[in-house]
Design an enzyme around this catalytic site. Structure first.
Site, short mmCIF file in Angstrom:
data_model
loop_
_atom_site.label_atom_id
_atom_site.label_comp_id
_atom_site.label_asym_id
_atom_site.label_seq_id
_atom_site.Cartn_x
_atom_site.Cartn_y
_atom_site.Cartn_z
NE ARG A 178 -3.79 0.32 2.18
CZ ARG A 178 -4.49 0.85 3.18
NH1 ARG A 178 -4.50 0.27 4.37
NH2 ARG A 178 -5.18 1.96 3.00
CB CYS A 231 -1.61 3.90 9.51
SG CYS A 231 -2.94 4.39 10.63
#
Length: 277
Positions: A178, A231
């Site tokens: 990611r 995050c």
């Protein structure tokens, strides 16, 4: 420095004492809002209460990413309803080694609300099972409410505009694929905040699902005079902040909105070049 971790055998001893800690079970499943509570009802550490990521540790009606913090008044009310008192120690846990909601609970209770004694069960419920700890099923009687007035601190927080203007090192807790922009299953765009470095929170744990040693974490965690943790939605970033705390390093500030907020703003740049500093 006292450790922010508690081991399963230490928790069992504390549970049997005259003044047991208050235990919060933070199990959660993304996309399954009732799963954590159901898992808790099926089996939990005796006396523990369920602390839900969506209902207690976030306010999904607010703007600012997928898991915005609740406002101070709301979280104060939640803590009072749960019977939280500063003189009673708190233990938080989940079934993923502290990788999800338990680390967020640790940060919100200790770093934001200022509770003086919050620890996370190292290894989570797997560690409790490994020592053959006792289990309880069903719902408990509601706790006696408290009148605690936590003194919230915003010193450990940073907003999106400040993140964009800051020279602090951005530390991204998401998985490498990611971060590199190879896949993005949840947020509007792939990539990461320009200049960020990747420290997947799973790398804070050893093969047994427990946190690595102080020396290992101190060696591995990205170094900078000032750091910002983020995050996907401000949850697993707290796992990295906890790792910095275990290592005895200065704590990064938390960007709660994280990539879910940043990637929703088309004016914010995204980077996929992993050679960035």
């Amino acid at each position: 420095m006292t450790t922010p971790l508690i081991q399963a055998d230490q928790l069992r001893l504390a549970q049997a004492s005259a003044e047991p800690p208050q235990v919060f079970d933070c199990r959660f499943r993304l996309g399954q809002p009732e799963a954590g509570l159901q898992l808790w009802r099926e089996a939990h550490i005796p006396g523990s209460q369920h602390l839900d990521l969506d209902r207690h540790l976030a306010d999904l009606s607010r703007s600012g990413g997928r898991h915005p913090l609740p406002d101070e008044d709301s979280f104060r009310s939640t803590l009072q309803q749960l019977g939280v008192r500063p003189e009673r120690p708190i233990v938080v846990l989940d079934d993923m080694g502290g990788q999800l909601a338990a680390a967020r609970a640790w940060w919100m209770l200790s770093q934001w609300a200022g509770h003086p004694n919050v620890t996370l069960l190292d290894g989570g419920l797997a560690a409790w099972q490994a020592i053959e700890g006792e289990w309880q099923t069903g719902d408990d009687v509601a706790p006696e409410p408290s009148d605690w007035q936590p003194q919230f601190s915003s010193a450990g927080l940073i907003a999106m505009a400040e993140v964009a203007a800051s020279d602090a090192l951005k530390v991204d807790a998401r998985a490498g694929e990611r971060f590199r922009g190879e896949q993005e299953p949840m947020d509007p765009r792939a990539g990461h905040i320009p200049g960020a470095v990747n420290r997947p929170c799973a790398e804070n744990l050893n093969g047994e699902g427990r946190f690595k040693s102080v020396a290992e974490l101190d060696e591995e965690l990205p170094r900078a005079d000032e750091a910002i943790a983020y995050c996907g939605s401000g949850v697993t970033a707290c796992h990295n902040i906890l790792a910095y705390r275990i290592a005895g390093r200065p704590l990064p500030r938390l960007y709660v909105g994280s990539w879910s907020e940043w990637s929703s703003d088309p004016t914010r740049p995204a980077e996929t070049d992993v050679s960035s500093p």
